[in-house]
Scaffold this active site. Structure first.
Site, short mmCIF file in Angstrom:
data_model
loop_
_atom_site.label_atom_id
_atom_site.label_comp_id
_atom_site.label_asym_id
_atom_site.label_seq_id
_atom_site.Cartn_x
_atom_site.Cartn_y
_atom_site.Cartn_z
N ASP A 15 -14.71 13.51 -17.08
CA ASP A 15 -13.27 13.10 -16.89
C ASP A 15 -13.33 13.41 -15.53
OD1 ASP A 15 -12.97 16.10 -17.47
OD2 ASP A 15 -10.86 15.76 -17.16
N ASP A 20 -16.30 17.73 -11.89
CA ASP A 20 -17.23 16.64 -12.84
C ASP A 20 -17.82 15.40 -12.25
OD1 ASP A 20 -15.46 16.29 -15.88
OD2 ASP A 20 -14.10 17.03 -13.98
N ASN A 42 -8.40 15.48 -17.12
CA ASN A 42 -7.71 16.54 -15.47
C ASN A 42 -6.91 15.27 -15.12
OD1 ASN A 42 -9.49 17.84 -15.15
ND2 ASN A 42 -11.25 17.00 -14.62
N THR A 127 -18.43 17.22 -20.31
CA THR A 127 -17.45 17.73 -18.93
C THR A 127 -15.95 18.10 -19.51
OG1 THR A 127 -17.80 16.35 -17.58
CG2 THR A 127 -19.74 17.99 -18.17
N PHE A 168 -9.17 24.99 -20.05
CA PHE A 168 -8.11 23.68 -20.06
C PHE A 168 -8.72 22.23 -21.76
CE2 PHE A 168 -7.89 19.14 -18.33
CZ PHE A 168 -6.54 19.09 -18.36
N ASN A 169 -9.82 21.81 -21.19
CA ASN A 169 -10.29 20.92 -21.66
C ASN A 169 -10.63 20.93 -23.36
OD1 ASN A 169 -11.88 19.42 -19.76
ND2 ASN A 169 -13.99 20.35 -19.89
N GLN A 232 -8.58 26.08 -5.71
CA GLN A 232 -8.53 27.57 -7.18
C GLN A 232 -8.02 28.70 -6.07
OE1 GLN A 232 -11.62 27.07 -9.22
NE2 GLN A 232 -12.50 25.45 -8.88
N HIS A 244 -17.17 24.08 -12.96
CA HIS A 244 -17.18 24.57 -14.43
C HIS A 244 -18.43 23.56 -14.78
CE1 HIS A 244 -14.02 26.52 -14.00
NE2 HIS A 244 -13.71 26.28 -13.20
N ASP A 245 -18.08 22.18 -14.65
CA ASP A 245 -18.54 21.02 -14.81
C ASP A 245 -20.59 20.90 -14.58
OD1 ASP A 245 -16.21 20.78 -16.19
OD2 ASP A 245 -15.72 18.85 -15.36
C1 BDR Z 1 -12.26 22.11 -16.96
O1 BDR Z 1 -11.07 21.71 -17.04
C2 BDR Z 1 -11.10 20.98 -16.12
O2 BDR Z 1 -9.96 20.98 -14.68
C3 BDR Z 1 -12.21 20.73 -15.36
O3 BDR Z 1 -12.92 19.30 -15.14
C4 BDR Z 1 -13.58 21.71 -16.05
O4 BDR Z 1 -14.16 20.47 -16.75
C5 BDR Z 1 -12.17 24.20 -16.39
O5 BDR Z 1 -11.34 24.52 -17.39
CA CA Z 2 -13.87 17.66 -16.43
#
Ligand code: BDR
Ligand code: CA
Length: 319
Positions: A15, A20, A42, A127, A168-169, A232, A244-245
């Site tokens: 996303d 990503d 996102n 991701t 989040f995901n 961030q 993260h991804d």
């Molecule tokens: C995840 O949430 C999204 O905002 C980022 O792309 C990542 O996949 C991190 O919590």
């Molecule tokens: Ca993501």
């Protein structure tokens, strides 16, 4: 030269989204990426799909198939997206150029099913929210065992980012995450916040990247990561940008750079403050509940930082 398995064949469900975008760059550089599928997360699907296509142009792979998937989670509604970290269009303060082509289809789920039935042993890297993947598993349970592994950036074993409990995901589509954790794949890997927060791209790293990629085809990545790092730092106490991804891709392309333990993981579906939390059983039991995932607990941060820097700097180069 960082040790690498033979280039794995992967499908990347994502996303984009700033981290990503880094995941896509790594997938292009270090894997035989069969195709990219997009999901709303996102930002909305319209933007995640356009961004994936535009990033393929920037990364020199304008023919890599991109299939659009689902915009909304299985529950049908979403309170908010993650524009505070990723910007209104998912690309920070940058508007990427119009993609050179439309998506290959708007049926990511159908394409995943067809592709995996035709070729066993592809690794799935996800991701974003697991909506497309859960729908593919629901429609065609026979494909589950055909994936060599499923590497998902999502969840956490020590607290969330969207709510105190939920990442989040996982928060966006808990029902989808629960379906994937319940699918019984023997090599499901959770690359959660507990480990992604240990690999940060800080201000000096981003400034150095900018110096190195100025004037190259990928120079926009300096602006993308610049925004991400600033947001961030403004919104969290992290000392840099947690990409993260990227780690979910690296787990497949450079497996020695991450390590974890098989654990039982349950996704909390009840309404209330814990909804979307991945409850990881960390108890040191002699007769543990059967594990359903490998929960990644360690990452080699400095090697991963270098790997990301090189993937963004030298198109086509292999470490
Ligand atoms: C995840 O949430 C999204 O905002 C980022 O792309 C990542 O996949 C991190 O919590
Ligand atoms: Ca993501």
């Amino acid at each position: 030269m960082t040790s690498q398995t033979p280039r794995p064949r992967i499908i990347l469900d994502c996303d984009p989204g700033l981290d990503d975008a880094v995941a896509i760059a790594l997938a292009v550089r270090h894997a035989d990426t069969v195709g990219i599928t997009t999901v709303g997360g996102n930002v909305g699907l319209e933007h995640t799909t356009a961004n994936a296509l535009a990033l393929c142009d920037i990364l020199g792979v304008p023919d890599l198939p991109v299939h659009a998937g689902h915009d909304l989670p299985l529950s049908g509604s979403l309170e908010h997206r993650a524009t505070e970290y990723h910007g209104r269009y998912g690309t920070g303060s940058v508007r990427l150029a119009e993609p050179s082509r439309p998506p290959a289809s708007e049926d990511a789920v159908g394409w995943i099913i067809e592709t995996v039935r035709a070729e066993e042993g592809i690794a799935l890297v996800a991701t974003g929210p697991l909506t497309n993947i859960a729908l593919a598993f629901q429609k065609a349970p026979d494909i589950i065992e055909k994936f060599s592994q499923i590497s998902w950036m999502g969840g956490s074993s020590n607290g969330g980012n969207t709510t105190p409990g939920a990442e989040f995901n996982s928060w966006v589509d808990p029902e989808a995450a629960a379906m994937v954790f319940g699918a019984g794949h023997p090599n499901l890997v959770m690359v959660g916040l507990n480990v992604t927060h240990t690999v940060l791209l800080d201000r000096p790293w981003i400034d150095d990247l900018r110096r190195r990629i100025q004037g190259t085809a990928t120079e926009v990545f300096a602006d993308l990561l610049d925004y991400y790092e600033i947001r961030q730092r403004e919104m969290t106490t992290l000392a840099g940008a947690a990409v993260h991804d990227a780690l979910a891709v690296i787990h497949v392309t450079h497996p020695r750079l991450l390590a974890g333990t098989r654990r039982p993981v349950e996704v909390v579906l009840s309404n209330g403050p814990a909804r979307g939390m991945t409850l990881v059983d960390l108890r040191p039991m002699r007769n543990p509940t059967p594990a359903n995932a490998t929960v990644i607990e360690w990452a080699d941060a400095s090697v991963i930082q270098d790997l990301i820097g090189q993937a963004l700097t030298v198109p086509g180069a292999d470490l």
